[in-house]
Scaffold this motif. Sequence first.
Motif, short mmCIF file in Angstrom:
data_model
loop_
_atom_site.label_atom_id
_atom_site.label_comp_id
_atom_site.label_asym_id
_atom_site.label_seq_id
_atom_site.Cartn_x
_atom_site.Cartn_y
_atom_site.Cartn_z
N GLN A 102 -1.37 -60.50 -25.23
CA GLN A 102 -1.37 -61.30 -26.46
C GLN A 102 -0.65 -62.62 -26.24
N CYS A 103 0.46 -62.58 -25.53
CA CYS A 103 1.20 -63.81 -25.23
C CYS A 103 0.36 -64.74 -24.36
N ALA A 104 -0.33 -64.18 -23.37
CA ALA A 104 -1.19 -64.99 -22.49
C ALA A 104 -2.31 -65.63 -23.28
N LEU A 105 -2.91 -64.90 -24.21
CA LEU A 105 -3.99 -65.46 -25.02
C LEU A 105 -3.48 -66.59 -25.90
N GLY A 106 -2.31 -66.39 -26.50
CA GLY A 106 -1.72 -67.45 -27.32
C GLY A 106 -1.43 -68.69 -26.50
N MET A 107 -0.92 -68.51 -25.31
CA MET A 107 -0.66 -69.64 -24.41
C MET A 107 -1.95 -70.35 -24.03
N ALA A 108 -3.00 -69.59 -23.76
CA ALA A 108 -4.28 -70.17 -23.37
C ALA A 108 -4.87 -71.00 -24.51
N VAL A 109 -4.77 -70.51 -25.72
CA VAL A 109 -5.28 -71.25 -26.86
C VAL A 109 -4.48 -72.53 -27.05
#
Length: 181
Positions: A102-109
Amino acid sequence: RSKANPLLSLLLARMQREAFAVRELISATKLNVLMIGVCARDGHIMTAVDGAFWGDILLTNPALRDMRAVRALTYVEVATLTREDLDEAMELEPSCASLVRQCALGMAVQRSCELIEGYMRRRRASRSKSARGKYNLQAVLGERYGVLDEEAASLEDPTPQELLRIMSLQIGAGYKRVDDQ
């Protein structure tokens, strides 16, 4: 191992210490946590007191990773963690893996939005100077984020919607248009 956060205990056990001399470059291919010393990145001074860290190991897409190196201004010690160590720890503690994803997805966005914003800002600046020709999406990415695929780099004057489509392909996630509801 800590009962409060078992993943954190696994990660701390895998961290390695490294030392760097004055003016030495420190790579961003691993997560680096500044333990002792002072360093600089793009004119910003970082100290251990400030809790400085750099290196993207959550993101796998080179277009979204911040790979700018850091230069040691004094003797520097860092604690490092590799992506492989993170993956091994997540395998041992699968209950924590979803939080990391979830943290990685937030960073990617967030990084995708920053890229699009930077591109649109340069595009507007070029148009205001009545410049003509191809808008270079690759120039927006520069050394900071790596290289996009050939389709993205070859686009002439892409719209924000095209940029969003390209970035969603880059991070491996689909997006839903608001007006499609």
